[in-house]
Design a protein around this motif. Structure first.
Motif, PDB file in Angstrom:
ATOM      1  N   ILE A 320      21.105  23.523  15.939  1.00 49.38           N
ATOM      2  CA  ILE A 320      20.065  22.738  16.613  1.00 49.38           C
ATOM      3  C   ILE A 320      20.395  21.250  16.538  1.00 49.38           C
ATOM      4  O   ILE A 320      20.206  20.505  17.509  1.00 49.38           O
ATOM      5  CB  ILE A 320      18.676  23.030  15.998  1.00 49.38           C
ATOM      6  CG1 ILE A 320      18.283  24.502  16.262  1.00 49.38           C
ATOM      7  CG2 ILE A 320      17.614  22.107  16.576  1.00 49.38           C
ATOM      8  CD1 ILE A 320      17.059  24.958  15.501  1.00 49.38           C
ATOM      9  N   GLY A 321      20.922  20.814  15.375  1.00 48.45           N
ATOM     10  CA  GLY A 321      21.294  19.402  15.214  1.00 48.45           C
ATOM     11  C   GLY A 321      22.385  18.986  16.182  1.00 48.45           C
ATOM     12  O   GLY A 321      22.320  17.902  16.784  1.00 48.45           O
ATOM     13  N   ASP A 322      23.385  19.854  16.371  1.00 48.13           N
ATOM     14  CA  ASP A 322      24.475  19.550  17.323  1.00 48.13           C
ATOM     15  C   ASP A 322      23.928  19.460  18.752  1.00 48.13           C
ATOM     16  O   ASP A 322      24.326  18.577  19.526  1.00 48.13           O
ATOM     17  CB  ASP A 322      25.556  20.638  17.258  1.00 48.13           C
ATOM     18  CG  ASP A 322      26.362  20.591  15.964  1.00 48.13           C
ATOM     19  OD1 ASP A 322      26.264  19.567  15.251  1.00 48.13           O
ATOM     20  OD2 ASP A 322      27.061  21.579  15.655  1.00 48.13           O
ATOM     21  N   ALA A 323      23.029  20.385  19.103  1.00 48.09           N
ATOM     22  CA  ALA A 323      22.437  20.376  20.456  1.00 48.09           C
ATOM     23  C   ALA A 323      21.592  19.119  20.661  1.00 48.09           C
ATOM     24  O   ALA A 323      21.632  18.486  21.726  1.00 48.09           O
ATOM     25  CB  ALA A 323      21.591  21.628  20.661  1.00 48.09           C
ATOM     26  N   HIS A 324      20.830  18.744  19.629  1.00 42.04           N
ATOM     27  CA  HIS A 324      19.969  17.550  19.690  1.00 42.04           C
ATOM     28  C   HIS A 324      20.827  16.295  19.866  1.00 42.04           C
ATOM     29  O   HIS A 324      20.496  15.408  20.661  1.00 42.04           O
ATOM     30  CB  HIS A 324      19.147  17.480  18.398  1.00 42.04           C
ATOM     31  CG  HIS A 324      18.052  16.467  18.437  1.00 42.04           C
ATOM     32  ND1 HIS A 324      17.218  16.225  17.376  1.00 42.04           N
ATOM     33  CD2 HIS A 324      17.656  15.601  19.419  1.00 42.04           C
ATOM     34  CE1 HIS A 324      16.368  15.275  17.697  1.00 42.04           C
ATOM     35  NE2 HIS A 324      16.607  14.873  18.933  1.00 42.04           N
ATOM     36  N   GLN A 325      21.933  16.233  19.136  1.00 40.48           N
ATOM     37  CA  GLN A 325      22.837  15.083  19.245  1.00 40.48           C
ATOM     38  C   GLN A 325      23.443  14.990  20.644  1.00 40.48           C
ATOM     39  O   GLN A 325      23.577  13.909  21.216  1.00 40.48           O
ATOM     40  CB  GLN A 325      23.947  15.201  18.190  1.00 40.48           C
ATOM     41  CG  GLN A 325      24.861  13.992  18.083  1.00 40.48           C
ATOM     42  CD  GLN A 325      24.094  12.706  17.770  1.00 40.48           C
ATOM     43  OE1 GLN A 325      23.168  12.710  16.969  1.00 40.48           O
ATOM     44  NE2 GLN A 325      24.468  11.619  18.418  1.00 40.48           N
ATOM     45  N   LYS A 326      23.794  16.157  21.215  1.00 45.24           N
ATOM     46  CA  LYS A 326      24.345  16.193  22.569  1.00 45.24           C
ATOM     47  C   LYS A 326      23.316  15.670  23.573  1.00 45.24           C
ATOM     48  O   LYS A 326      23.651  14.882  24.470  1.00 45.24           O
ATOM     49  CB  LYS A 326      24.740  17.636  22.923  1.00 45.24           C
ATOM     50  CG  LYS A 326      25.324  17.780  24.324  1.00 45.24           C
ATOM     51  CD  LYS A 326      25.641  19.227  24.651  1.00 45.24           C
ATOM     52  CE  LYS A 326      26.230  19.356  26.052  1.00 45.24           C
ATOM     53  NZ  LYS A 326      26.518  20.753  26.435  1.00 45.24           N
ATOM     54  N   ALA A 327      22.059  16.103  23.413  1.00 48.85           N
ATOM     55  CA  ALA A 327      20.994  15.659  24.326  1.00 48.85           C
ATOM     56  C   ALA A 327      20.781  14.153  24.213  1.00 48.85           C
ATOM     57  O   ALA A 327      20.625  13.457  25.227  1.00 48.85           O
ATOM     58  CB  ALA A 327      19.700  16.412  24.008  1.00 48.85           C
TER      59      ALA A 327
END
Length: 365
Positions: A320-327
């Motif tokens: 989730i952290g990686d996805a949030h950073q991408k967003a």
């Protein structure tokens, strides 16, 4: 009285043969018997009588038994043996063509204009037959409220949103500041979805409050029926879910409670990727969770040690952290699109996917 009623039921069926006996929710009497010796409750007696009546079927009698249940895993093994029920038919949720056919059946009961069935069927992915009937009914009610004597495609599209998110609450008073936050939040979802590959196209964005409590939402509709999802598809879906919160962080510098439903969905998706879909590098193809009651919402339970359960949480957090950073990065790199699209949405309250993509293409050409 249960066993006596079963005897009486089969006696009447034999008298009226050829005859069909239909037992709905058969799990109410057909649950697995207790292993304890000497069980004598009424449900067990009813089940035993049912098994006895079904055991001596004669092909010439002309009595056919149909039964339905949402909990096939709870049925007694004796009830599932060949000779009792010879065929098992699983009724899954309808696919694209199935939804078109079901909607057409219900539309026969109402007067309608030319309907774009493809748009409606794609927007109702995952809906059951009962929900589709409800959508057509809501569309008919909307047409009457708008003083029209025919249902249109727009009525059906709005009724899909009514069933999913509740009816519009245009009278709800929201401050200008909160409207601005909701606009950026929803454009954040839409922009992250639009800038990623393997992501469903944005169909509609709205900041009109709904009775479900939603202050706005972004609707994505796949071009076709998608059965298989890749790891990239699911990861991008999580990134899209985090797009609203990311927009608040990047543009407003603070976070709100508006992302509560996004957080719930992203967490559920990340857990499924790690525990059920084998999409975690650490656990490879190891199954860590089982799904119970697949036809009643699909509750899940972990099948691993407490140490592994804690480690699963860490894997989910990283995903989730990686996805949030991408967003966050996608939004920070396209602030001009964010500001123009949010201002446009704030003015119009509801915009289509085409209107939003026109703004995106203007800055990317």
């Amino acid at each position: 009285m249960g066993a006596a009623k079963v005897r009486d039921l089969f006696r009447q069926a034999n008298e009226k043969a050829p005859c069909i006996i239909f037992i709905d929710e058969i799990d109410a009497i057909g649950k697995r018997c207790d292993t304890g010796i000497g069980g004598n409750d009424e449900r067990e007696q009813t089940l035993n009588q049912l098994l006895t009546e079904m055991d001596g079927f004669d092909g010439r009698k002309g009595v056919v038994i149909l039964a339905a249940t949402n909990r096939p895993e709870s049925l007694d093994k004796a009830l599932l043996r060949p000779g009792r029920f010879d065929r098992r038919i699983q009724m899954e949720l309808p696919d694209l063509e199935g939804r078109k056919a079901i909607i057409n059946v219900h539309l026969k009961k109402v007067k309608c204009d030319k309907i774009d069935m493809d748009v409606v069927a794609r927007a109702t992915a995952g809906s059951s037959g009962a929900e589709l009937a409800n959508i057509v009914n809501e569309a008919a009610l909307r047409a009457v409220r708008m003083e029209r004597n025919k249902v249109t495609t727009s009525d059906l599209e709005e009724s899909v949103e009514t069933v999913i998110a509740g009816a519009q609450k245009k009278g709800k008073v929201i401050s200008d500041e909160e409207k601005k936050i909701v606009s950026y939040h929803e454009i954040g979802h839409a922009l992250v979805a639009a800038l990623q590959s393997h992501s469903a196209p944005v169909h509609k964005i709205t900041i009109v409050p709904r009775t479900s409590g939603a202050l706005g939402y972004t609707m994505q509709v796949d071009k076709g029926e998608q059965v298989l999802m890749s790891r990239e598809d699911l990861f991008n879906r999580i990134a899209t879910l985090t797009g609203g919160r990311a927009a608040e962080e990047v543009i407003l510098g603070r976070v709100t409670t508006g992302a509560s439903n996004d957080i719930e969905q992203a967490t559920r998706l990340a857990r499924a990727m790690v525990t059920r879909y084998g999409m975690s590098e650490k656990y490879d193809m190891m199954g860590l969770e089982t799904v119970n009651n697949a036809y009643l919402g699909g509750d899940s339970s972990l099948t691993c040690s407490s140490e592994t359960a804690a480690d699963i949480d860490r894997e989910m957090l990283k995903m989730i952290g990686d996805a949030h950073q991408k967003a966050r990065k996608l939004i920070a790199d396209h602030l001009d699109i964010m500001h123009e699209a949010a201002a446009y949405l704030l003015d119009k309250e509801t915009i289509t996917g085409e209107e939003f993509m026109a703004i995106v293409r203007k800055y990317q050409s």
